[in-house]
Scaffold this motif. Structure first.
Motif, PDB file in Angstrom:
ATOM      1  N   ASN A  35       0.798  -1.214   0.000  1.00 31.88           N
ATOM      2  CA  ASN A  35       0.000   0.000   0.000  1.00 31.88           C
ATOM      3  C   ASN A  35       0.839   1.276   0.000  1.00 31.88           C
ATOM      4  N   ALA A  36       2.077   1.227  -0.469  1.00 35.68           N
ATOM      5  CA  ALA A  36       2.932   2.412  -0.523  1.00 35.68           C
ATOM      6  C   ALA A  36       3.028   2.926  -1.957  1.00 35.68           C
ATOM      7  N   ARG A  37       3.141   4.222  -2.083  1.00 35.85           N
ATOM      8  CA  ARG A  37       3.276   4.882  -3.385  1.00 35.85           C
ATOM      9  C   ARG A  37       4.273   6.035  -3.272  1.00 35.85           C
ATOM     10  N   VAL A  38       4.893   6.404  -4.382  1.00 32.37           N
ATOM     11  CA  VAL A  38       5.678   7.630  -4.466  1.00 32.37           C
ATOM     12  C   VAL A  38       4.750   8.708  -4.995  1.00 32.37           C
ATOM     13  N   GLY A  39       4.790   9.878  -4.358  1.00 31.86           N
ATOM     14  CA  GLY A  39       3.984  11.009  -4.807  1.00 31.86           C
ATOM     15  C   GLY A  39       4.806  12.279  -4.764  1.00 31.86           C
ATOM     16  N   TYR A  40       4.342  13.255  -5.525  1.00 30.25           N
ATOM     17  CA  TYR A  40       5.084  14.503  -5.635  1.00 30.25           C
ATOM     18  C   TYR A  40       4.245  15.679  -5.164  1.00 30.25           C
ATOM     19  N   MET A  41       4.925  16.621  -4.522  1.00 31.58           N
ATOM     20  CA  MET A  41       4.265  17.813  -4.014  1.00 31.58           C
ATOM     21  C   MET A  41       3.818  18.716  -5.160  1.00 31.58           C
ATOM     22  N   GLU A  42       4.643  18.807  -6.180  1.00 32.05           N
ATOM     23  CA  GLU A  42       4.323  19.659  -7.325  1.00 32.05           C
ATOM     24  C   GLU A  42       5.184  19.266  -8.523  1.00 32.05           C
ATOM     25  N   SER A  47       0.604  13.243  -8.173  1.00 31.61           N
ATOM     26  CA  SER A  47       0.597  14.236  -7.101  1.00 31.61           C
ATOM     27  C   SER A  47      -0.013  13.611  -5.847  1.00 31.61           C
ATOM     28  N   ILE A  48       0.108  14.303  -4.731  1.00 32.83           N
ATOM     29  CA  ILE A  48      -0.546  13.841  -3.501  1.00 32.83           C
ATOM     30  C   ILE A  48      -2.044  13.710  -3.761  1.00 32.83           C
ATOM     31  N   ASP A  49      -2.608  14.695  -4.419  1.00 35.69           N
ATOM     32  CA  ASP A  49      -4.049  14.694  -4.703  1.00 35.69           C
ATOM     33  C   ASP A  49      -4.441  13.471  -5.523  1.00 35.69           C
ATOM     34  N   THR A  50      -3.665  13.149  -6.543  1.00 35.96           N
ATOM     35  CA  THR A  50      -3.951  11.976  -7.379  1.00 35.96           C
ATOM     36  C   THR A  50      -3.939  10.704  -6.539  1.00 35.96           C
ATOM     37  N   ILE A  51      -2.936  10.557  -5.678  1.00 34.60           N
ATOM     38  CA  ILE A  51      -2.831   9.351  -4.854  1.00 34.60           C
ATOM     39  C   ILE A  51      -3.996   9.274  -3.861  1.00 34.60           C
ATOM     40  N   ILE A  52      -4.369  10.399  -3.290  1.00 33.50           N
ATOM     41  CA  ILE A  52      -5.504  10.411  -2.355  1.00 33.50           C
ATOM     42  C   ILE A  52      -6.782  10.026  -3.099  1.00 33.50           C
ATOM     43  N   MET A  53      -7.012  10.602  -4.277  1.00 28.23           N
ATOM     44  CA  MET A  53      -8.231  10.280  -5.039  1.00 28.23           C
ATOM     45  C   MET A  53      -8.264   8.793  -5.409  1.00 28.23           C
ATOM     46  N   GLU A  54      -7.128   8.241  -5.842  1.00 28.22           N
ATOM     47  CA  GLU A  54      -7.075   6.816  -6.170  1.00 28.22           C
ATOM     48  C   GLU A  54      -7.366   5.966  -4.937  1.00 28.22           C
ATOM     49  N   GLY A  55      -6.785   6.362  -3.806  1.00 27.56           N
ATOM     50  CA  GLY A  55      -7.015   5.633  -2.568  1.00 27.56           C
ATOM     51  C   GLY A  55      -8.472   5.666  -2.143  1.00 27.56           C
ATOM     52  N   VAL A  56      -9.090   6.825  -2.232  1.00 24.00           N
ATOM     53  CA  VAL A  56     -10.504   6.955  -1.875  1.00 24.00           C
ATOM     54  C   VAL A  56     -11.344   6.044  -2.771  1.00 24.00           C
ATOM     55  N   ALA A  57     -11.022   6.006  -4.054  1.00 25.12           N
ATOM     56  CA  ALA A  57     -11.752   5.138  -4.984  1.00 25.12           C
ATOM     57  C   ALA A  57     -11.597   3.664  -4.613  1.00 25.12           C
ATOM     58  N   GLU A  58     -10.478   3.317  -3.958  1.00 22.69           N
ATOM     59  CA  GLU A  58     -10.226   1.942  -3.516  1.00 22.69           C
ATOM     60  C   GLU A  58     -10.769   1.680  -2.110  1.00 22.69           C
ATOM     61  N   GLY A  59     -11.368   2.704  -1.498  1.00 20.30           N
ATOM     62  CA  GLY A  59     -11.926   2.536  -0.160  1.00 20.30           C
ATOM     63  C   GLY A  59     -10.970   2.870   0.966  1.00 20.30           C
TER      64      GLY A  59
END
Length: 124
Positions: A35-42, A47-59
């Motif tokens: 459940n780990a991912r690399v994300g970027y601030m900018e 992006s952090i937002d992309t990873i959060i949205m993907e995570g929310v979609a996965e529950g």
């Protein structure tokens, strides 16, 4: 309940080579930590937002950001906490911000080990 998604946070750059450096550094963690991912601030994706949205979609509703920063400068004291607050409100999630990896004494030991290896490889 699922475990939190771990986000290894790097600053980000439009230079793909810069991002590849962090992806290589993160590879052992990504292979070992579910459940780990690399994300970027900018400046890069995901992006952090992309990873959060993907995570929310996965529950997933809980996230932990581990900054791949040597110290807590302005980004970690102000920018990232503001982003976290906005993301928590927008997505109804909980996001914890861990200290930057540079504050962990194990990183100092890893740097020492790399320097010692370099000294061993230096021709006399």
């Amino acid at each position: 309940m699922s475990s939190p998604r771990i986000i290894l946070l790097a600053h980000g750059s439009s230079d793909k080579r810069w991002c590849e450096t962090f992806e290589k550094l993160a590879a052992p963690t990504l292979a070992s930590v579910d459940n780990a991912r690399v994300g970027y601030m900018e400046l890069a994706e995901p992006s952090i937002d992309t990873i959060i949205m993907e995570g929310v979609a996965e529950g997933i509703a809980e996230f932990t950001i581990v900054p791949l920063f040597l110290a807590a400068g302005r980004h970690l004291r102000k920018d990232v906490p503001a982003m976290i607050e906005e993301l928590e409100k927008a997505h109804g999630v909980s996001i914890q911000l861990a200290p930057p990896i540079g504050e962990n004494p194990l990183l100092g030991e890893a740097i020492r080990d790399v320097v010692m290896l370099q000294l061993d490889e230096t021709p006399a």
